[in-house]
Design a protein around this motif. Structure first.
Motif, PDB file in Angstrom:
ATOM      1  N   GLY A   1     -49.841 -20.957 116.443  1.00  0.00           N
ATOM      2  CA  GLY A   1     -51.165 -21.362 116.896  1.00  0.00           C
ATOM      3  C   GLY A   1     -51.232 -22.789 117.371  1.00  0.00           C
ATOM      4  O   GLY A   1     -52.307 -23.384 117.434  1.00  0.00           O
TER       5      GLY A   1
ATOM      6  N   ILE B   1     -58.910 -21.259 118.063  1.00  0.00           N
ATOM      7  CA  ILE B   1     -59.243 -19.848 118.261  1.00  0.00           C
ATOM      8  C   ILE B   1     -60.391 -19.528 117.318  1.00  0.00           C
ATOM      9  O   ILE B   1     -60.302 -19.780 116.115  1.00  0.00           O
ATOM     10  CB  ILE B   1     -58.040 -18.934 117.942  1.00  0.00           C
ATOM     11  N   SER B   2     -61.461 -18.961 117.848  1.00  0.00           N
ATOM     12  CA  SER B   2     -62.638 -18.682 117.015  1.00  0.00           C
ATOM     13  C   SER B   2     -62.900 -17.198 116.821  1.00  0.00           C
ATOM     14  O   SER B   2     -63.522 -16.802 115.831  1.00  0.00           O
ATOM     15  CB  SER B   2     -63.881 -19.352 117.615  1.00  0.00           C
TER      16      SER B   2
ATOM     17  N   ILE C   1     -57.790 -14.015 115.926  1.00  0.00           N
ATOM     18  CA  ILE C   1     -57.129 -14.658 114.787  1.00  0.00           C
ATOM     19  C   ILE C   1     -56.337 -13.639 113.991  1.00  0.00           C
ATOM     20  O   ILE C   1     -55.193 -13.880 113.595  1.00  0.00           O
ATOM     21  CB  ILE C   1     -58.173 -15.350 113.888  1.00  0.00           C
ATOM     22  N   ASN C   2     -56.941 -12.473 113.767  1.00  0.00           N
ATOM     23  CA  ASN C   2     -56.277 -11.418 113.008  1.00  0.00           C
ATOM     24  C   ASN C   2     -54.988 -10.974 113.693  1.00  0.00           C
ATOM     25  O   ASN C   2     -53.949 -10.781 113.042  1.00  0.00           O
ATOM     26  CB  ASN C   2     -57.219 -10.231 112.839  1.00  0.00           C
TER      27      ASN C   2
ATOM     28  N   GLN D   1     -60.387 -15.234 109.007  1.00  0.00           N
ATOM     29  CA  GLN D   1     -60.934 -16.184 109.974  1.00  0.00           C
ATOM     30  C   GLN D   1     -61.248 -17.519 109.307  1.00  0.00           C
ATOM     31  O   GLN D   1     -60.879 -18.588 109.811  1.00  0.00           O
ATOM     32  CB  GLN D   1     -62.201 -15.612 110.607  1.00  0.00           C
TER      33      GLN D   1
ATOM     34  N   TRP E   1     -58.050 -19.270 108.191  1.00  0.00           N
ATOM     35  CA  TRP E   1     -57.322 -19.777 109.349  1.00  0.00           C
ATOM     36  C   TRP E   1     -57.895 -21.123 109.792  1.00  0.00           C
ATOM     37  O   TRP E   1     -57.144 -22.055 110.094  1.00  0.00           O
ATOM     38  CB  TRP E   1     -57.375 -18.773 110.496  1.00  0.00           C
ATOM     39  N   HIS E   2     -59.226 -21.230 109.809  1.00  0.00           N
ATOM     40  CA  HIS E   2     -59.841 -22.507 110.190  1.00  0.00           C
ATOM     41  C   HIS E   2     -59.543 -23.591 109.159  1.00  0.00           C
ATOM     42  O   HIS E   2     -59.304 -24.751 109.519  1.00  0.00           O
ATOM     43  CB  HIS E   2     -61.354 -22.322 110.364  1.00  0.00           C
TER      44      HIS E   2
ATOM     45  N   GLN F   1     -55.999 -24.709 109.856  1.00  0.00           N
ATOM     46  CA  GLN F   1     -55.796 -25.532 111.052  1.00  0.00           C
ATOM     47  C   GLN F   1     -56.117 -27.006 110.820  1.00  0.00           C
ATOM     48  O   GLN F   1     -55.557 -27.876 111.478  1.00  0.00           O
ATOM     49  CB  GLN F   1     -56.623 -24.981 112.216  1.00  0.00           C
TER      50      GLN F   1
END
Length: 341
Positions: free
Chosen positions: A186, A199-200, A205-206, A292, A295-296, A299
Motif C-alpha cells: 500500500g 485508500i478509503s 482495502i479488503n 478498514q 488499515w487506517h 497507515q
C-alpha cells in the motif's frame, strides 16, 4: 553459588541469567493451571512465558552455553503446541464477546454449530497439550534449565559489560524490521521518497489485504521479535526508546488484529459449507469494516516508519544506552580500569 540479581548484574552474562530465570519461572508457574484447564489465562501466561524465554535465548545467544535439551528450538516446539490451544480459546472468546452480540437472529444458529466444532477440536488439542507437558521431552527441557540456573555456563563474551554490547545486540534486529518488505504494502516510491497510498473504499482495502496477507503477517512476526528483544533491554534506555518500543508493539497489535479477522473467516468458511459473505452477511460486513479501520490505523504507523528521520532516530537510540544502570555500571568499572593500567 551466589545467584545474580538485578542489583549486582553488570555483564552480558549476568543479564542473560536474569532474563532466562525470570521467563523460565513464569513458564513453570502456570504449568499446573494449564493442566487443570479451569482458567484460559493460565494457558495464555504460560505461553507468554515460553515465547519470552525463547526470545531471551535468542537475544543472549552469543553469551550462552545451554544444554541441548533446553535450546530455543525445543522451547519453540512446545510453545507452538500450547499456541494451537490458545488460538482456539481466542477464537471462541472473540466470537462470543465481539461478534455474537452484534449479529441478527438469523446468524445465531450457524454460529452455535461453530461453537460446537470449536469445543470438539479444543478437547482433542488439550489432550495433546496434556501429553506434551507430561511427556519426556518437556521433562528434559525443565531439567536442563534447572541445572543451568543452578550452575550456569557461558561463552567468553559473557564477561563483557552489558553497555558495551547492547548496540551490537539490537542493531541487527532493528535492521531486520526496517528492511522488511511488508512496509511497502500500500505504499509507493515517488521521487526517491516512500509514500503511503491512501485508500478509503472498504472493499478495495479488503482486496489489498487479501492479496498481500503474507508480507503483512510476516511483518507482524518481525515486529513481535523486535518488541521482545527490545523489551529485554528497556531498563538501559530512556523515554525515546520506550516510545519507539511502544510503536513497534502497536504495529504487532494492529497487524495481528487484521490477521485475526482473516483467520476467523478462513475457519468459518468450511464449517458453514459456503462463503461467509453469503451465509453470514452481517458478520462479513463487520469484518470488512474492522479491517478498514485497522488499515487506517496501520497507515499512520506505516507512514511514520517510512520516514527517514524515524528510521535514523531508531538506529541512533539503540546505540546510546542512557539509563542510570548503565552509568552506575561505568562508574563501578572505572577503578578497575585504573588499577590494571
Amino acid at each position: 553459588m551466589k545467584k545474580t540479581t538485578a542489583k549486582d548484574a553488570k555483564t552480558f552474562g549476568d543479564w542473560a541469567y536474569l532474563a532466562i530465570a525470570k521467563h523460565y519461572k513464569k513458564m513453570v508457574k502456570h504449568e499446573v493451571g494449564v493442566l487443570a484447564d479451569q482458567d484460559p489465562e493460565e494457558l495464555h501466561q504460560m505461553r507468554v512465558g515460553m515465547r519470552r524465554l525463547r526470545s531471551a535465548i535468542a537475544g543472549f545467544a552469543p553469551a550462552l552455553s545451554l544444554p541441548k535439551a533446553s535450546n530455543s528450538r525445543k522451547v519453540g516446539k512446545i510453545a507452538r503446541i500450547l499456541g494451537e490451544l490458545r488460538d482456539l480459546d481466542v477464537l471462541s472468546e472473540t466470537l462470543t464477546q465481539h461478534y455474537q452480540p452484534l449479529l441478527p437472529q438469523a446468524e445465531q444458529k450457524p454460529l452455535d454449530r461453530v461453537f460446537k466444532t470449536i469445543n470438539k477440536r479444543r478437547g482433542k488439542t488439550f489432550d495433546r497439550v496434556k501429553s506434551t507437558l507430561e511427556g519426556k521431552s518437556y521433562r528434559k527441557l525443565k531439567q536442563g534449565f534447572t541445572k543451568w540456573l543452578e550452575q550456569p555456563e557461558y561463552r567468553a563474551i559473557a564477561q563483557v559489560p552489558i553497555p558495551v554490547v547492547l548496540p551490537d545486540l539490537l542493531l541487527p534486529q532493528v535492521s531486520q524490521i526496517l528492511l522488511h518488505p511488508g512496509w511497502l504494502v500500500g505504499a509507493e516510491i515517488e521521487k526517491e521518497t516512500l509514500k503511503v497510498v491512501e485508500i478509503s473504499d472498504p472493499l478495495s482495502i479488503n482486496k489489498l489485504l487479501e492479496n498481500d496477507a503474507a508480507p503483512l503477517h510476516d511483518l507482524r512476526k518481525e515486529a513481535k521479535r523486535s518488541r521482545y528483544q527490545m523489551e529485554l533491554f528497556a531498563s538501559f534506555y530512556g523515554k525515546e526508546y520506550k516510545q519507539q518500543l511502544s510503536d513497534i508493539k502497536e504495529i504487532q497489535t494492529i497487524l495481528g488484529e487484521i490477521q485475526d479477522s482473516f483467520v476467523l473467516a478462513e475457519f468459518l468458511n468450511p464449517l458453514l459449507k459456503s462463503n461467509l459473505a453469503d451465509r453470514m452477511p452481517a458478520l462479513w460486513e463487520i469484518l470488512v469494516k474492522t479491517r478498514q479501520k485497522k488499515w487506517h490505523d496501520w497507515q499512520i504507523l506505516q507512514q511514520k516508519f517510512l520516514n527517514v528521520k524515524t528510521r535514523q532516530n531508531l538506529r541512533a537510540t539503540v546505540q546510546k544506552p542512557t539509563t542510570s544502570k548503565v552509568k552506575s555500571t561505568r562508574r563501578r568499572r572505572s577503578p578497575a580500569r585504573k588499577k590494571t593500567s
